[in-house]
Design an enzyme around this catalytic site. Structure first.
Site: not given
Ligand code: FRU
Length: 450
Positions: A17-18
């Site tokens: 993710n991020d």
């Protein structure tokens, strides 16, 4: 079908993710990212790591950060990086869960999504960003005078014009509205609370705040939870204006989405001095959210192509870095055998219809422009897949003469109107690799293979 994009960064395997810790350090660009090395779902957060010379072609590096102590024992959540005296300093959120359960992939996650304790940890790399030494106890532990006891996270560190350092954290005011918490430091080692800004306009809690200045505008890029619709609650936005750091009042002059299709989340920026161009550049990379992997593919999650950030006419715009154009390999001539790797640019003239990722029956991702209503519709109903996180169909206001850029990369497309005034990205499960396009409907058309 193998659907790994060529230019959009993906992890070798498993979940991402991020983007974290974006920076230029020791002659290389560093992309760290939220990574689960044990599964293709969220959980067990490590910092994965990749490096690049040009921001376009990335090398996979070993995992940079693992959880290994009482403060981050269940995960190293998002954070950021800054260089000081030749060393790379990162700040990230360490978490410990109150009670663990095993999800359907047998990955340990918090039993209650609100049942964990975060803290903000400082770690230093002296080997160019490959390994980090954690400084414990954490620089910022929970202090309920200033912050929520669960949802405070994602430290973004930056240097102010006055020479001291700031950290901005995303926070919730008791699940009612979001806030930013600011800490300051002269040396990156000791931090004191500086102030807070809150607003009840943007959902219940904020993640991944990023605060910076462009041409005398203060820009906040953040991911407010609950600021979107019921179906798409967590979105990424920018606010542009002027922050008064004496009384923490943010005078907002404009606001907007980072991405109209709502597929991008938790974007992060970094700035560096580009010797070749002789100027400071601010670059943004966002996570193109995938809820599930494509069938028969071993990665989940993609990053956007790095984009240049700028402000024009009071609008915060993001547009693929110039370096990407080096990947253009000449004009694409065969529209029936594109491998779904191309970069299209044109100006809007009249009504048009374009179909991408298409099979021979002309089904695919549709772009339709209706000149009478000045409306561009993008519809992926026929190429969607069951892990898609954003909207199936969007409508964008656009007029004759507007610039359109479409970058197609195997299983993802990024679309830009007027060099980043509007942007949208779409993961797709292609039906084929045909393009249906009518040159006469468009002005100044160029199609490059990439
Ligand atoms: C945003 C986020 C961050 C957090 C990280 C955990 O997607 O929820 O707030 O630090 O992901 O992986």
């Amino acid at each position: 079908m193998k659907l790994r994009p060529k230019y959009h960064f993906t992890p070798k395997s498993n979940w991402m993710n991020d983007p974290n810790g974006l920076c230029y350090h020791n002659g290389l660009f560093h992309l760290y990212y939220q990574y689960n090395p044990f599964g293709i779902c969220w959980g067990c957060m490590h910092w994965g790591h990749a490096t690049s010379k040009d921001m376009i072609n990335w090398n996979h590096e070993d995992i940079a950060l693992k959880y290994d102590n009482e403060y981050d024992k269940d995960g190293c959540f998002s954070g950021s990086a800054i260089e000081k005296d030749g060393k790379l300093h990162i700040f990230y959120t360490g978490v410990k869960y109150h009670k663990i359960k095993y999800n359907e992939y047998n990955i340990p996650v918090q039993d209650d999504p609100n049942g964990f304790t975060p803290c903000q940890i400082h770690a230093i790399s002296e080997d160019g960003g490959y390994t980090f030494k954690k400084i414990l106890p954490p620089v910022i532990e929970i202090d309920t005078r200033y912050m929520h006891d669960v949802h405070v996270r994602d430290p973004k560190v930056f240097k102010t014009k006055n020479g001291f350092y700031r950290i901005v954290l995303g926070n919730t005011e008791n699940y009612k509205n979001g806030s930013l918490i600011f800490y300051k430091s002269n040396d990156l080692n000791t931090w004191e609370f500086e102030g807070k800004w809150e607003s009840n306009e943007f959902g219940w809690g904020w993640e991944c705040p990023d605060f910076f200045e462009i041409d005398n505008n203060d820009v906040l890029v953040f991911s407010p939870m609950g600021a979107g619709s019921k179906e798409y609650p967590n979105i990424s936005m920018y606010l542009l204006g002027k922050m008064d750091f004496n009384n923490f009042n943010f005078n907002i002059a404009n606001k907007g989405l980072i991405d109209d299709s709502l597929e991008i989340y938790a974007p992060q920026t970094f700035n560096y001095y580009d010797d070749k161009q002789n100027k400071e550049r601010r670059i943004i990379i966002g996570w193109i959210r995938m809820i599930k992997p494509f069938d028969d593919n071993e990665f989940c999650g993609m990053m956007t192509i790095p984009r240049e950030c700028f402000v024009e006419n009071n609008v915060f715009k993001t547009y693929p870095v110039k370096e990407f154009e080096n990947e253009r390999k000449g004009a694409l001539n065969d529209f029936n055998n594109t491998k779904n790797l191309y970069d299209i640019e044109f100006k809007i003239k009249d009504n048009f219809d374009i179909t991408l990722f298409a099979d021979s029956s002309k089904k695919g991702l549709y772009l339709n422009y209706d000149k009478n209503n000045s409306l561009l519709t993008i519809d992926r109903k026929d190429v969607k897949y069951n892990g898609m996180s954003g909207l199936e169909k969007i409508e964008i206001k656009a007029k004759s003469g507007d610039d359109v850029r479409i970058i197609s990369d195997i299983s993802v497309v990024e679309i830009f109107i007027n060099r980043g005034e509007k942007t949208s990205s779409f993961t797709v499960s292609p039906l084929g690799d045909n393009i249906f396009i009518n040159k006469n409907e468009l002005n100044n058309l160029n199609i490059y293979s990439i």
